[in-house]
Motif scaffolding. Structure first.
Motif, PDB file in Angstrom:
ATOM      1  N   ALA A  12       0.577   0.127   8.596  1.00 49.31           N
ATOM      2  CA  ALA A  12       1.797   0.672   8.020  1.00 49.31           C
ATOM      3  C   ALA A  12       2.994  -0.062   8.598  1.00 49.31           C
ATOM      4  N   ASP A  55       3.457   0.354   3.929  1.00 50.31           N
ATOM      5  CA  ASP A  55       4.645   1.164   3.811  1.00 50.31           C
ATOM      6  C   ASP A  55       5.453   0.757   2.586  1.00 50.31           C
ATOM      7  N   PRO A  86       3.154   4.834  -1.521  1.00 46.93           N
ATOM      8  CA  PRO A  86       3.766   4.220  -0.343  1.00 46.93           C
ATOM      9  C   PRO A  86       5.236   4.648  -0.251  1.00 46.93           C
ATOM     10  N   ARG A  87       5.807   4.483   0.924  1.00 43.79           N
ATOM     11  CA  ARG A  87       7.193   4.893   1.084  1.00 43.79           C
ATOM     12  C   ARG A  87       8.059   4.223   0.035  1.00 43.79           C
ATOM     13  N   ARG A  88       7.768   2.958  -0.223  1.00 42.75           N
ATOM     14  CA  ARG A  88       8.496   2.261  -1.273  1.00 42.75           C
ATOM     15  C   ARG A  88       7.514   1.464  -2.118  1.00 42.75           C
TER      16      ARG A  88
END
Lengths: 440, 152
Positions: free
Chosen positions: B2, B55, B110-112
């Protein structure tokens, strides 16, 4: 006045490949039921000609991204049969394990992502995930266990690169496989949970009297080899397949229809295997089936989702046994002479028997190839089921009847990409050289 | 891993322009060798699994929406909903747009996640990209690299 009703689905969702179905009802009678496979034919049998016998496992694996191992196993064993080669037990065990990985991956995909939404009233797995996120997480992890098992043995999970005629290029070490013991124990529990989950669905009433055809092995739930048997007295070797079964072209479908000579349509796949080989399932799978209310015989095609889940339990349990007893074959492949002669192979793909025949020249060049995939064999039965389902459910409004028809087609997990691999002699002759360019 | 960004090129290079996402992925790998780049066929469950490892994920795929071939589309879920014209030649029942929706439902995005779609012209069997689609390869590779370099 005549009343007409037409149920038409132009593009079936949640099947592998491109197909449509068409049912016509006139005056309360079903007059037409067609599964139309319009995905274009793919000419695999033609472009195998002229290639080396060693290339067949990799070329035919490309017919399907869901069940490539089935193609590799039927092709490899067909080539080995030309020279009468039988691989040693450790190679066979590794093949069995690889194949079980494919069963786990393919059955999980179908049970959870393609078929369960039909029973629960969702249009897709995505909708289902909103209400049942934990179920979908379980499915993804179960599927991944199968994929990873395929990858560790096959080199990668889609179109494995480690399979060759005679066995493998390289055998995984016991340390490579060891981590799978714990994962498969989890998977076996998840599969048992799957059986309980699907057994709680509501099943449309339909009891059919099929001819079931599957491989039968003296002491295994047959996947890699065995005799071809049916519940109507068939009991033949794999090389006698074409004496009993014939394929024919129907104008509305790009996949050949199969039938048993002098008998008619027959069913292959989980329901056939279960009905013919219940006594060969691992005890834990048999127990799960009984607890789910399945007897040793099941004639309701909608309950095939439970049977698939029971096979998932068996696959996880059998894979655990094979890993516990694993010893790497050395060498990893048997030496296989090139030919000449004719070879036959038949294995139990997740969707049913997959038959290959090859005619080889002295140097191992393929002179002719024939491939009969399970979905092509099930087309006749699917159409018969559609007639029965519609005939018994005429009171349903069109949208619900259409839903029921699609659900009935998905009982067979049809793999249309596989079914359209074929080439008819007519097409080849008419289109001349133009048709064969697909293979260059 | 990550934290480290991941670039995924999706498509089938044996379906001509459907392979453009993978061509972009290779172009990025050539200039940014430190970035993790993978190529996939677009099967949804495998995509979901792949992007749990990062991530920030950039996915590049072919699109067939009727726009001029070579047109570049950019989506950033969950704000942007992916059109189902992505991965149009895949016969798999469960592709990139479904994977994004499923990831959203399961809280597994994913976060982005940034998705580039490149409009294809020819999805017939065979290898090689159409000229106008080929032109988009260095352009998208440069845009992705710029985005990755601008990450905090």
């Amino acid at each position: 006045m005549r009343t007409r009703r037409t149920i038409s689905v132009q593009a079936l969702a949640r099947v592998e490949g491109e197909g449509a179905l068409h049912v016509r009802v006139v005056d309360g009678r079903v007059t037409e039921a067609k599964l139309k496979i319009y995905e274009p034919p793919r000419f695999f049998e033609a472009f195998l000609r002229g290639r080396s016998f060693t290339e067949a496992p990799d070329i035919t694996a490309r017919i399907c991204g869901i069940c490539p191992v089935a193609y590799q196993m039927s092709a490899s064993q067909a080539m080995e049969s030309v020279g009468g080669v039988t691989v040693e037990p450790r190679i066979r065990a590794l093949r069995h394990l690889l194949y079980l990985g494919e069963w786990i991956e393919s059955h999980t995909l179908h049970v959870y992502m393609l078929h369960a939404p039909d029973f629960l009233g969702y249009a897709s797995i995505v909708e289902m995930a909103q209400d049942h996120p934990d179920v979908v997480r379980r499915a993804l992890q179960l599927k991944k266990t199968g994929n990873d098992l395929m990858a560790v043995i096959g080199g990668r999970e889609i179109h494995p690169v480690n399979v060759r005629v005679g066995g493998f290029y390289r055998a995984p070490s016991p340390a490579d496989l060891a981590p799978f013991a714990e994962r498969l124990r989890w998977a076996r529990d998840a599969a048992l949970e799957t059986v309980r989950w699907v057994a709680g669905f509501t099943f449309p009433e339909l009891e059919r009297d099929y001819e079931f055809v599957a491989l039968r092995h003296p002491d295994e739930y047959a996947i890699l080899d065995g005799r071809l048997v049916s519940n109507r007295g068939l009991d033949i070797t794999v090389r006698e397949f074409e004496q009993e079964f014939v394929e024919e072209h129907r104008p509305y479908s790009n996949a050949l229809h199969s039938h048993r000579r002098g008998r008619g349509a027959y069913l292959v796949g989980p329901l056939a295997r279960y009905n013919l080989n219940f006594d060969r399932l691992s005890p834990v799978a048999q127990e799960a089936a009984r607890a789910a209310g399945l007897g040793p015989v099941c004639g309701n095609p909608f309950r095939s989702i439970i049977v698939r889940a029971v096979e998932l339990v068996h696959a996880c349990d059998e894979a655990l046994c094979l890993i516990a007893g694993y010893s790497p074959p050395d060498p990893a492949a048997a030496t296989v002479p090139p030919g000449p002669g004719t070879g036959y192979g038949c294995t139990e793909a997740p969707r049913g028997i997959l038959y290959h025949r090859y005619h080889l020249d002295t140097d191992g060049t393929i002179l002719a190839a024939k491939i009969v995939p399970p979905t092509a064999q099930n087309q006749g039965i699917i159409e018969d089921d559609l007639r029965e389902v519609v005939g018994a459910s005429l009171e349903l409004p069109d949208d619900r009847l259409t839903w029921r028809c699609e659900q009935a087609v998905r009982n067979y997990d049809p793999c249309i990409s596989c079914a359209t691999h074929f080439l008819t002699v007519d097409i080849q002759r008419d289109a001349g050289a133009g048709a064969s360019t697909g293979g260059t | 891993m990550a934290g480290a960004p991941l670039v995924i090129g999706v498509g089938n290079p044996l379906r001509r322009d459907d392979g453009v996402g993978r061509a972009v992925a290779r172009a990025i790998q050539e200039t940014l060798s430190a970035i993790k780049v993978i190529e996939m066929d677009g099967e949804g469950a495998a995509l979901l699994e792949a992007w749990t490892e990062a991530d920030v994920v950039v996915v590049v795929d072919a699109v067939r929406s009727g726009a001029t071939p070579g047109t570049v589309h950019r989506f950033e879920p969950p704000g942007d909903r992916l059109p189902h014209t992505l991965s149009s030649t895949s016969t798999h029942a469960f592709g990139l747009p479904d994977a994004v929706e499923l990831g959203r439902a399961l809280g597994q995005l994913p976060r982005r996640l940034i998705v580039y779609g490149i409009e294809g012209a020819d999805f017939t069997a065979g290898e090689g990209l159409s000229a106008e689609v080929q032109t988009a390869v260095p352009e998208v590779a440069a845009r992705v690299q710029a985005e990755l370099q601008a990450l905090p």
